[in-house]
Design a protein around this motif. Structure first.
Motif, PDB file in Angstrom:
ATOM      1  N   PRO A 177      13.876  52.557 -39.011  1.00 55.43           N
ATOM      2  CA  PRO A 177      13.212  52.584 -40.326  1.00 55.43           C
ATOM      3  C   PRO A 177      13.202  53.955 -40.979  1.00 55.43           C
ATOM      4  O   PRO A 177      13.106  54.046 -42.215  1.00 55.43           O
ATOM      5  CB  PRO A 177      11.781  52.123 -39.992  1.00 55.43           C
ATOM      6  N   ALA A 178      13.301  55.013 -40.189  1.00 54.76           N
ATOM      7  CA  ALA A 178      13.260  56.363 -40.763  1.00 54.76           C
ATOM      8  C   ALA A 178      14.463  56.647 -41.641  1.00 54.76           C
ATOM      9  O   ALA A 178      14.425  57.546 -42.501  1.00 54.76           O
ATOM     10  CB  ALA A 178      13.181  57.407 -39.645  1.00 54.76           C
ATOM     11  N   TYR A 179      15.538  55.891 -41.453  1.00 60.26           N
ATOM     12  CA  TYR A 179      16.753  56.099 -42.238  1.00 60.26           C
ATOM     13  C   TYR A 179      16.759  55.177 -43.460  1.00 60.26           C
ATOM     14  O   TYR A 179      16.362  54.015 -43.370  1.00 60.26           O
ATOM     15  CB  TYR A 179      18.001  55.791 -41.405  1.00 60.26           C
ATOM     16  N   SER A 180      17.229  55.705 -44.568  1.00 62.32           N
ATOM     17  CA  SER A 180      17.370  54.899 -45.777  1.00 62.32           C
ATOM     18  C   SER A 180      18.843  54.852 -46.180  1.00 62.32           C
ATOM     19  O   SER A 180      19.576  55.841 -46.017  1.00 62.32           O
ATOM     20  CB  SER A 180      16.536  55.479 -46.917  1.00 62.32           C
ATOM     21  N   ARG A 181      19.252  53.716 -46.696  1.00 64.48           N
ATOM     22  CA  ARG A 181      20.645  53.560 -47.089  1.00 64.48           C
ATOM     23  C   ARG A 181      20.936  54.434 -48.311  1.00 64.48           C
ATOM     24  O   ARG A 181      20.198  54.426 -49.286  1.00 64.48           O
ATOM     25  CB  ARG A 181      20.939  52.105 -47.412  1.00 64.48           C
ATOM     26  N   SER A 182      22.024  55.184 -48.249  1.00 66.13           N
ATOM     27  CA  SER A 182      22.371  56.074 -49.357  1.00 66.13           C
ATOM     28  C   SER A 182      23.680  55.711 -50.034  1.00 66.13           C
ATOM     29  O   SER A 182      23.926  56.082 -51.182  1.00 66.13           O
ATOM     30  CB  SER A 182      22.448  57.523 -48.864  1.00 66.13           C
ATOM     31  N   PHE A 183      24.542  54.959 -49.330  1.00 67.09           N
ATOM     32  CA  PHE A 183      25.854  54.647 -49.910  1.00 67.09           C
ATOM     33  C   PHE A 183      26.502  53.520 -49.128  1.00 67.09           C
ATOM     34  O   PHE A 183      26.287  53.391 -47.919  1.00 67.09           O
ATOM     35  CB  PHE A 183      26.755  55.895 -49.869  1.00 67.09           C
ATOM     36  N   CYS A 184      27.298  52.704 -49.821  1.00 66.87           N
ATOM     37  CA  CYS A 184      28.148  51.700 -49.168  1.00 66.87           C
ATOM     38  C   CYS A 184      29.539  51.784 -49.780  1.00 66.87           C
ATOM     39  O   CYS A 184      29.690  52.021 -50.981  1.00 66.87           O
ATOM     40  CB  CYS A 184      27.578  50.298 -49.337  1.00 66.87           C
ATOM     41  N   SER A 185      30.547  51.596 -48.962  1.00 66.94           N
ATOM     42  CA  SER A 185      31.926  51.654 -49.443  1.00 66.94           C
ATOM     43  C   SER A 185      32.188  50.534 -50.438  1.00 66.94           C
ATOM     44  O   SER A 185      31.440  49.560 -50.519  1.00 66.94           O
ATOM     45  CB  SER A 185      32.899  51.552 -48.269  1.00 66.94           C
ATOM     46  N   SER A 186      33.254  50.671 -51.188  1.00 67.96           N
ATOM     47  CA  SER A 186      33.566  49.711 -52.245  1.00 67.96           C
ATOM     48  C   SER A 186      33.764  48.299 -51.709  1.00 67.96           C
ATOM     49  O   SER A 186      33.488  47.321 -52.412  1.00 67.96           O
ATOM     50  CB  SER A 186      34.816  50.160 -53.012  1.00 67.96           C
ATOM     51  N   ASP A 187      34.218  48.179 -50.460  1.00 67.83           N
ATOM     52  CA  ASP A 187      34.394  46.851 -49.884  1.00 67.83           C
ATOM     53  C   ASP A 187      33.164  46.397 -49.085  1.00 67.83           C
ATOM     54  O   ASP A 187      33.157  45.306 -48.519  1.00 67.83           O
ATOM     55  CB  ASP A 187      35.628  46.807 -48.988  1.00 67.83           C
ATOM     56  N   GLY A 188      32.134  47.242 -49.032  1.00 64.84           N
ATOM     57  CA  GLY A 188      30.903  46.891 -48.332  1.00 64.84           C
ATOM     58  C   GLY A 188      30.996  46.926 -46.826  1.00 64.84           C
ATOM     59  O   GLY A 188      30.045  46.553 -46.131  1.00 64.84           O
ATOM     60  N   ARG A 189      32.119  47.395 -46.290  1.00 61.56           N
ATOM     61  CA  ARG A 189      32.319  47.353 -44.840  1.00 61.56           C
ATOM     62  C   ARG A 189      31.512  48.416 -44.113  1.00 61.56           C
ATOM     63  O   ARG A 189      31.002  48.172 -43.020  1.00 61.56           O
ATOM     64  CB  ARG A 189      33.802  47.500 -44.504  1.00 61.56           C
ATOM     65  N   LEU A 190      31.402  49.600 -44.702  1.00 60.14           N
ATOM     66  CA  LEU A 190      30.679  50.700 -44.081  1.00 60.14           C
ATOM     67  C   LEU A 190      29.606  51.229 -45.021  1.00 60.14           C
ATOM     68  O   LEU A 190      29.811  51.297 -46.239  1.00 60.14           O
ATOM     69  CB  LEU A 190      31.631  51.837 -43.705  1.00 60.14           C
TER      70      LEU A 190
END
Length: 258
Positions: free
Chosen positions: A217-230
């Motif tokens: 939970p301490a981590y927040s999502r900051s970015f996803c690749s254009s294909d959503g894979r990573l």
């Protein structure tokens, strides 16, 4: 000499590891004719026309073509094969074929005068452009250009994080990221094996979409690749390198004999 030790020592080490020890075979092997088959599947119906276009200037550029042939032969004799190993040969053949196209125009400058010569030259240029576009958009080559796009996008996104002190890879191969080429910062990279126990060592994570639920939970999502894979995740606070010292990428590579 300062950065790589003995002059050309890296080449000797590479030869010893991949030819004498045959370490590269661990990543797969293919028969000698594999490169020819790969070139044919890449160029498809254009294979014969491209080779034919080298003929008008073959005598003039025989040394260059011989270099391409030697490079292809040497790599064909090595069990482990990757298409990038013969890029030199492929580029030489294409360049000589283009010169051969210009030679055809020159040889026909008297027989096809005026508008017909311009039409002939324009047709060859258009054919090369169409061929490049068609082959470049083909599924096989397009996959080769795009297969690691997600990783490079994720690492590039992390590069702009100002307080970054460590990067963890969760179910992501280091070869899938481009590593320091895109990160371009002297930060430790870790291969995560036990996320809860090792999380203190890095303040950012690159994870595939199947691992999102395991992110603390301490981590927040900051970015996803254009294909959503990573996707990338970051947390506030610093890093305690001792928390995952043995999972640092360079140590993992040594331990696993990569």
């Amino acid at each position: 000499i300062v950065t790589i030790g003995t002059p050309f020592g890296w080449a000797l080490v590479n030869f010893h590891q991949n030819i004498i020890v045959n370490r590269s075979a661990d990543f797969g092997v293919a028969p000698p004719q594999a490169y020819l088959a790969t070139i044919n599947s890449s160029w498809q119906l254009a294979t014969l026309p491209i080779l034919a276009l080298t003929l008008p200037v073959l005598r003039r550029f025989y040394a260059l073509m011989a270099m391409a042939a030697v490079n292809l032969a040497v790599h064909s004799a090595i069990g482990h094969k990757e298409y990038r190993f013969i890029f030199l040969s492929v580029a030489i053949v294409v360049i000589v074929a283009v010169i051969g196209s210009a030679e055809l125009v020159w040889r026909n400058r008297e027989r096809l005068s005026g508008g017909r010569l311009r039409l002939f030259a324009g047709g060859l240029v258009a054919a090369w452009i169409a061929l490049s576009a068609a082959l470049g958009s083909a599924s096989w080559l397009n996959y080769g250009w795009q297969q690691f796009a997600a990783g490079s996008q994720a690492v590039t996104a992390l590069r702009s994080e100002p307080s970054l002190c460590g990067v963890g890879l969760l179910r992501v191969g280091f070869w899938d990221t481009g590593g320091y080429t895109y990160l371009h910062r002297p930060l430790p990279i870790y291969v995560i094996s036990d996320l809860p126990a090792q999380a203190a060592a890095f303040d950012s994570i690159i994870a595939d979409r199947s691992s999102v639920g395991a992110i603390p939970p301490a981590y927040s999502r900051s970015f996803c690749s254009s294909d959503g894979r990573l996707c990338t995740f970051v947390r506030p606070g610093g890093c305690e390198s001792n928390a995952a010292a043995q999972q640092r990428l360079d140590r993992v590579m040594v331990r696993r004999n990569w």
